[in-house]
Scaffold this motif. Sequence first.
Motif, PDB file in Angstrom:
ATOM      1  N   GLY A 110     -25.480  35.832  23.419  1.00 56.26           N
ATOM      2  CA  GLY A 110     -24.498  35.015  22.729  1.00 56.26           C
ATOM      3  C   GLY A 110     -23.540  35.902  21.963  1.00 56.26           C
ATOM      4  N   PHE A 111     -22.291  35.436  21.845  1.00 56.84           N
ATOM      5  CA  PHE A 111     -21.290  36.267  21.180  1.00 56.84           C
ATOM      6  C   PHE A 111     -20.709  35.632  19.928  1.00 56.84           C
ATOM      7  CE2 PHE A 111     -19.235  33.851  24.594  1.00 56.84           C
ATOM      8  CZ  PHE A 111     -18.157  33.251  23.959  1.00 56.84           C
ATOM      9  N   THR A 112     -21.024  34.376  19.660  1.00 56.29           N
ATOM     10  CA  THR A 112     -20.512  33.713  18.465  1.00 56.29           C
ATOM     11  C   THR A 112     -21.645  33.051  17.691  1.00 56.29           C
ATOM     12  OG1 THR A 112     -19.118  31.896  17.646  1.00 56.29           O
ATOM     13  CG2 THR A 112     -19.914  31.708  19.895  1.00 56.29           C
ATOM     14  N   GLU A 146     -30.697  41.074  26.008  1.00 57.30           N
ATOM     15  CA  GLU A 146     -30.600  39.928  25.101  1.00 57.30           C
ATOM     16  C   GLU A 146     -30.317  40.387  23.667  1.00 57.30           C
ATOM     17  OE1 GLU A 146     -33.890  37.167  25.478  1.00 57.30           O
ATOM     18  OE2 GLU A 146     -34.143  37.633  27.600  1.00 57.30           O
ATOM     19  N   LEU A 147     -29.435  41.334  23.526  1.00 58.57           N
ATOM     20  CA  LEU A 147     -29.226  41.935  22.214  1.00 58.57           C
ATOM     21  C   LEU A 147     -28.579  40.977  21.219  1.00 58.57           C
ATOM     22  CD1 LEU A 147     -29.137  44.400  20.286  1.00 58.57           C
ATOM     23  CD2 LEU A 147     -26.928  44.982  21.330  1.00 58.57           C
ATOM     24  N   ASP A 148     -29.207  40.851  20.069  1.00 56.15           N
ATOM     25  CA  ASP A 148     -28.567  40.309  18.871  1.00 56.15           C
ATOM     26  C   ASP A 148     -29.212  40.994  17.684  1.00 56.15           C
ATOM     27  OD1 ASP A 148     -31.037  38.868  18.707  1.00 56.15           O
ATOM     28  OD2 ASP A 148     -30.121  37.112  19.624  1.00 56.15           O
ATOM     29  N   VAL A 149     -28.542  40.964  16.557  1.00 59.44           N
ATOM     30  CA  VAL A 149     -29.045  41.652  15.361  1.00 59.44           C
ATOM     31  C   VAL A 149     -28.960  40.677  14.193  1.00 59.44           C
ATOM     32  CG1 VAL A 149     -28.843  43.642  13.842  1.00 59.44           C
ATOM     33  CG2 VAL A 149     -28.233  43.865  16.271  1.00 59.44           C
ATOM     34  N   ARG A 150     -30.074  40.042  13.896  1.00 55.53           N
ATOM     35  CA  ARG A 150     -30.105  39.048  12.827  1.00 55.53           C
ATOM     36  C   ARG A 150     -30.298  39.732  11.477  1.00 55.53           C
ATOM     37  NH1 ARG A 150     -35.025  38.953  15.487  1.00 55.53           N
ATOM     38  NH2 ARG A 150     -36.897  39.097  14.160  1.00 55.53           N
ATOM     39  N   MET A 151     -29.984  38.994  10.429  1.00 55.02           N
ATOM     40  CA  MET A 151     -30.133  39.524   9.075  1.00 55.02           C
ATOM     41  C   MET A 151     -30.603  38.423   8.134  1.00 55.02           C
ATOM     42  SD  MET A 151     -26.101  39.897   8.034  1.00 55.02           S
ATOM     43  CE  MET A 151     -25.634  40.804   9.506  1.00 55.02           C
ATOM     44  N   ASP A 152     -31.254  38.825   7.045  1.00 57.99           N
ATOM     45  CA  ASP A 152     -31.640  37.891   5.989  1.00 57.99           C
ATOM     46  C   ASP A 152     -30.396  37.594   5.165  1.00 57.99           C
ATOM     47  OD1 ASP A 152     -34.726  37.714   6.132  1.00 57.99           O
ATOM     48  OD2 ASP A 152     -34.318  39.861   6.233  1.00 57.99           O
ATOM     49  N   SER A 209     -17.845  41.009  31.567  1.00 60.10           N
ATOM     50  CA  SER A 209     -17.863  41.212  33.020  1.00 60.10           C
ATOM     51  C   SER A 209     -19.180  40.778  33.640  1.00 60.10           C
ATOM     52  CB  SER A 209     -17.609  42.686  33.340  1.00 60.10           C
ATOM     53  OG  SER A 209     -18.564  43.526  32.695  1.00 60.10           O
ATOM     54  N   SER A 210     -20.064  40.212  32.826  1.00 61.92           N
ATOM     55  CA  SER A 210     -21.355  39.726  33.312  1.00 61.92           C
ATOM     56  C   SER A 210     -21.782  38.530  32.477  1.00 61.92           C
ATOM     57  CB  SER A 210     -22.407  40.841  33.222  1.00 61.92           C
ATOM     58  OG  SER A 210     -23.688  40.375  33.564  1.00 61.92           O
ATOM     59  N   VAL A 211     -22.441  37.573  33.101  1.00 59.80           N
ATOM     60  CA  VAL A 211     -22.968  36.413  32.386  1.00 59.80           C
ATOM     61  C   VAL A 211     -24.419  36.173  32.804  1.00 59.80           C
ATOM     62  CG1 VAL A 211     -20.756  35.258  32.042  1.00 59.80           C
ATOM     63  CG2 VAL A 211     -22.072  34.793  34.109  1.00 59.80           C
ATOM     64  N   ALA A 212     -25.185  35.619  31.892  1.00 61.13           N
ATOM     65  CA  ALA A 212     -26.554  35.194  32.159  1.00 61.13           C
ATOM     66  C   ALA A 212     -26.716  33.781  31.646  1.00 61.13           C
ATOM     67  CB  ALA A 212     -27.560  36.123  31.475  1.00 61.13           C
ATOM     68  N   ALA A 213     -27.499  32.995  32.337  1.00 62.63           N
ATOM     69  CA  ALA A 213     -27.786  31.644  31.870  1.00 62.63           C
ATOM     70  C   ALA A 213     -28.772  31.728  30.707  1.00 62.63           C
ATOM     71  CB  ALA A 213     -28.367  30.806  33.003  1.00 62.63           C
ATOM     72  N   GLU A 214     -28.383  31.206  29.551  1.00 64.05           N
ATOM     73  CA  GLU A 214     -29.270  31.268  28.395  1.00 64.05           C
ATOM     74  C   GLU A 214     -30.552  30.470  28.637  1.00 64.05           C
ATOM     75  OE1 GLU A 214     -29.111  30.733  23.539  1.00 64.05           O
ATOM     76  OE2 GLU A 214     -27.598  29.766  24.773  1.00 64.05           O
ATOM     77  N   ASN A 215     -30.417  29.250  29.105  1.00 63.96           N
ATOM     78  CA  ASN A 215     -31.576  28.397  29.401  1.00 63.96           C
ATOM     79  C   ASN A 215     -31.476  27.694  30.751  1.00 63.96           C
ATOM     80  OD1 ASN A 215     -33.242  28.287  26.744  1.00 63.96           O
ATOM     81  ND2 ASN A 215     -31.149  27.908  26.051  1.00 63.96           N
ATOM     82  N   GLN A 216     -30.311  27.691  31.351  1.00 64.83           N
ATOM     83  CA  GLN A 216     -30.017  26.808  32.475  1.00 64.83           C
ATOM     84  C   GLN A 216     -30.683  27.201  33.788  1.00 64.83           C
ATOM     85  OE1 GLN A 216     -27.870  28.341  30.417  1.00 64.83           O
ATOM     86  NE2 GLN A 216     -26.045  27.122  29.997  1.00 64.83           N
ATOM     87  N   ALA A 252     -24.931  35.852  27.257  1.00 62.29           N
ATOM     88  CA  ALA A 252     -25.547  34.616  27.729  1.00 62.29           C
ATOM     89  C   ALA A 252     -24.542  33.477  27.640  1.00 62.29           C
ATOM     90  CB  ALA A 252     -26.778  34.289  26.887  1.00 62.29           C
ATOM     91  N   ALA A 253     -24.541  32.612  28.660  1.00 59.92           N
ATOM     92  CA  ALA A 253     -23.738  31.392  28.641  1.00 59.92           C
ATOM     93  C   ALA A 253     -24.536  30.318  27.922  1.00 59.92           C
ATOM     94  CB  ALA A 253     -23.394  30.954  30.061  1.00 59.92           C
ATOM     95  N   ALA A 254     -24.038  29.880  26.764  1.00 59.67           N
ATOM     96  CA  ALA A 254     -24.796  28.984  25.890  1.00 59.67           C
ATOM     97  C   ALA A 254     -24.985  27.608  26.524  1.00 59.67           C
ATOM     98  CB  ALA A 254     -24.090  28.841  24.548  1.00 59.67           C
TER      99      ALA A 254
END
Length: 389
Positions: free
Chosen positions: A333-335, A288-294, A89-96, A58-60
Amino acid sequence: MKSIRLATAALAAIALTSPLALVAAAAEVPTSGDLSAGHAKKDTLRWVAPKGFYIGTAAAGGGHHESQPYPDPFTKDLEYRKVLAAEFSSVAAENQMKWEYIHPEQGRYNFGMADAIVDFARKNNQAVRGHTLLWHSQNPQWVEQGDFTPDELREILREHITTVVSRYKGDIQQWDVANEIFDDSGRLRTTDNIWIRELGPGIVADAFRWAHEADPKAKLFFNDYNVEGVNPKSNAYYTLIQDLLAQDVPVHGFSAQSHLSTRYGFPGDLETNLNRFADLGLETAITELDVRMDLPADGVPTAEMLAKQADYYQRTLSACLNVEGCNSFTIWGFTDKYSWVPVFFSGQGAATVMWNDFSRKPAYHALQCTLAKEAVERGEKHPHLPKCA
């Protein structure tokens, strides 16, 4: 594995970085987003990925970013743009491209940021995923609070879909047409989704038809969270899509957002679930993959936590690679610098594959090595493959 520590105590209190290289073979962050300068041949995700497989992000921008103490990431952070261009090689608009951003007032569109993302992708030889056309959330007040008849509301939706999809005809590879239309029990959102509530379930089919008319070559998807495994929610999509296909509604894909958490077990039936949609003749995708942690009290994940996160990323990617027609894999998102997770999940974070300074986590290397090994298995040759165990 080396222990994780932060460069300074101040950074520990504010945000996560990685002062140590977690993998000895980690490459330097690219210094230019101009792929014509050769950065596609660097040690990046997009370079090692198999041909025809889109690795995206996603493009933030927009949404929660507008209330954060930093300028717009996509337009203002040069280093962010360099990494975005070089790695993906691919982008998605995060909210835009969501309603509240792109159509803030009746009769007025705000295409500036969406145009910029599409232009960026074109210049950097990237595909674009469109997100999203029909959703219960992030609609503008003029829609949610407007005094419209059903006929008027139907025309508002038709005009919006036709206008937006037509504008980017030929530039957007996949569209999330209907987003999150079921709750976790598998019931349609007839209360909080204004389109379904006011216009009935048939409006979903109309949305796909209108999008297809506006761009016959774009692939049109259902998209949702908590549909990674076989469960009541994914079953509801499976039944609905069969009904729509029987009516010749142009549904082309089913995608799992995959907002995962190490708090819970990995959805081990992900591949099985994607395969049953593929058996219907659909494309599938991870979107929309992300892996959150406590996070611990000091905000710094342990080596064990990072290893578990990397395992979740790797298993998700492997599941997609093992399913015929799953050719689009997008991380949300990547960062950590711009991740949505800490804003919405108190005490959780570190959900992406890079630290705030764009250095790479074990999760990044897990993705890179999985992509590289798949490319080799498909008979592709690369002169600069990463060193993988």
